[in-house]
Design a protein around this motif. Structure first.
Motif, PDB file in Angstrom:
ATOM      1  N   PRO A 108      -2.563   6.329   3.638  1.00  0.00           N
ATOM      2  CA  PRO A 108      -1.568   6.360   2.561  1.00  0.00           C
ATOM      3  C   PRO A 108      -1.132   4.972   2.119  1.00  0.00           C
ATOM      4  CG  PRO A 108      -0.526   6.868   4.646  1.00  0.00           C
ATOM      5  CD  PRO A 108      -2.020   6.816   4.904  1.00  0.00           C
ATOM      6  N   ALA A 109      -0.836   4.869   0.836  1.00  0.00           N
ATOM      7  CA  ALA A 109      -0.259   3.634   0.309  1.00  0.00           C
ATOM      8  C   ALA A 109       1.113   3.453   0.949  1.00  0.00           C
ATOM      9  CB  ALA A 109      -0.128   3.727  -1.206  1.00  0.00           C
ATOM     10  N   PRO A 110       1.500   2.227   1.211  1.00  0.00           N
ATOM     11  CA  PRO A 110       2.788   1.998   1.873  1.00  0.00           C
ATOM     12  C   PRO A 110       3.968   2.306   0.962  1.00  0.00           C
ATOM     13  CG  PRO A 110       1.790  -0.084   1.264  1.00  0.00           C
ATOM     14  CD  PRO A 110       0.787   0.987   0.956  1.00  0.00           C
ATOM     15  N   GLY A 111       5.001   2.857   1.552  1.00  0.00           N
ATOM     16  CA  GLY A 111       6.239   3.098   0.833  1.00  0.00           C
ATOM     17  C   GLY A 111       7.123   1.868   0.869  1.00  0.00           C
ATOM     18  N   ALA A 112       8.256   1.980   0.223  1.00  0.00           N
ATOM     19  CA  ALA A 112       9.212   0.872   0.184  1.00  0.00           C
ATOM     20  C   ALA A 112       9.604   0.463   1.599  1.00  0.00           C
ATOM     21  CB  ALA A 112      10.450   1.278  -0.604  1.00  0.00           C
ATOM     22  N   GLY A 113       9.680  -0.840   1.819  1.00  0.00           N
ATOM     23  CA  GLY A 113      10.116  -1.370   3.098  1.00  0.00           C
ATOM     24  C   GLY A 113       9.018  -1.564   4.125  1.00  0.00           C
ATOM     25  N   PHE A 115       5.689  -3.527   5.179  1.00  0.00           N
ATOM     26  CA  PHE A 115       4.954  -4.741   4.853  1.00  0.00           C
ATOM     27  C   PHE A 115       3.483  -4.433   4.642  1.00  0.00           C
ATOM     28  CE2 PHE A 115       2.431  -8.479   5.857  1.00  0.00           C
ATOM     29  CZ  PHE A 115       3.016  -9.411   5.015  1.00  0.00           C
ATOM     30  N   ALA A 116       2.959  -4.805   3.492  1.00  0.00           N
ATOM     31  CA  ALA A 116       1.542  -4.583   3.198  1.00  0.00           C
ATOM     32  C   ALA A 116       0.973  -5.719   2.358  1.00  0.00           C
ATOM     33  CB  ALA A 116       1.370  -3.257   2.468  1.00  0.00           C
ATOM     34  N   ALA A 121      -4.951  -7.641   0.219  1.00  0.00           N
ATOM     35  CA  ALA A 121      -4.160  -6.875  -0.752  1.00  0.00           C
ATOM     36  C   ALA A 121      -3.761  -7.764  -1.923  1.00  0.00           C
ATOM     37  CB  ALA A 121      -2.921  -6.289  -0.082  1.00  0.00           C
ATOM     38  N   LEU A 122      -3.419  -8.990  -1.638  1.00  0.00           N
ATOM     39  CA  LEU A 122      -3.058  -9.926  -2.703  1.00  0.00           C
ATOM     40  C   LEU A 122      -4.261 -10.202  -3.610  1.00  0.00           C
ATOM     41  CD1 LEU A 122      -0.966 -11.774  -3.997  1.00  0.00           C
ATOM     42  CD2 LEU A 122      -1.628 -13.542  -2.373  1.00  0.00           C
TER      43      LEU A 122
END
Length: 161
Positions: A108-113, A115-116, A121-122
């Motif tokens: 899953p894509a990370p939710g708020a809070g 760190f990803a 990713a950048l």
């Protein structure tokens, strides 16, 4: 006895057909499978994925969540909700708002809070930061980046599906 419904939610820039093989196996096992494409999404052979970017730019995650919650409310049984990548994030949001029998998250894509913000990713998502900030359309990732950062362990003949 009613067939158990299963809702399969694809990830960013994806489409419901990505679940065809998996969905077929679930159907063989007696489940009723629902694998819709997100609004303004679809297979590149059926829609202009570049042309719908403007429409997608006007939508937020909760618009997609509302669509899925509406679908869940039409099902005969509380579904098992399965989500992949950004679909995993959507699956969690749908599960918080609709009846369901369970939830399975695949990368899953990370939710708020959470760190990803890793270098890979950048490299993939950094180009979209100005679009997020300005609210302008985010066009799909170029094929070479798609294969390098998203489908990096998938054979090339499968990464086009």
């Amino acid at each position: 006895m009613k067939q158990q419904d299963i809702l399969l939610i694809h990830g960013t820039w994806g489409h419901g057909y990505e679940w065809d093989n998996f969905g077929s196996e679930l159907t063989k096992r007696g489940y009723r499978v629902h694998a819709p494409s997100w609004r303004a999404h679809g297979h590149p052979r059926e829609i202009d994925i570049w042309g719908t970017a403007e429409e997608v730019s006007q939508l937020g995650l909760l618009d997609f969540v509302d669509d899925f919650v509406h679908l869940v409310n039409t099902m005969d049984t509380p579904p098992i909700i399965v989500g992949h990548s950004a679909g995993g994030l959507l699956a969690q949001l749908v599960a918080a708002r609709a009846r369901h029998s369970g939830i399975a998250l695949l990368a899953p894509a990370p939710g708020a809070g959470i760190f990803a913000f890793y270098p890979s990713a950048l490299q993939l998502w950094g180009q979209f930061v100005p679009h997020w900030a300005l609210g302008t359309p985010m066009y799909p990732v170029k094929k070479d980046k798609w294969e390098k950062y998203i489908c990096n362990t998938t054979p090339h003949e499968l990464s086009d599906q």
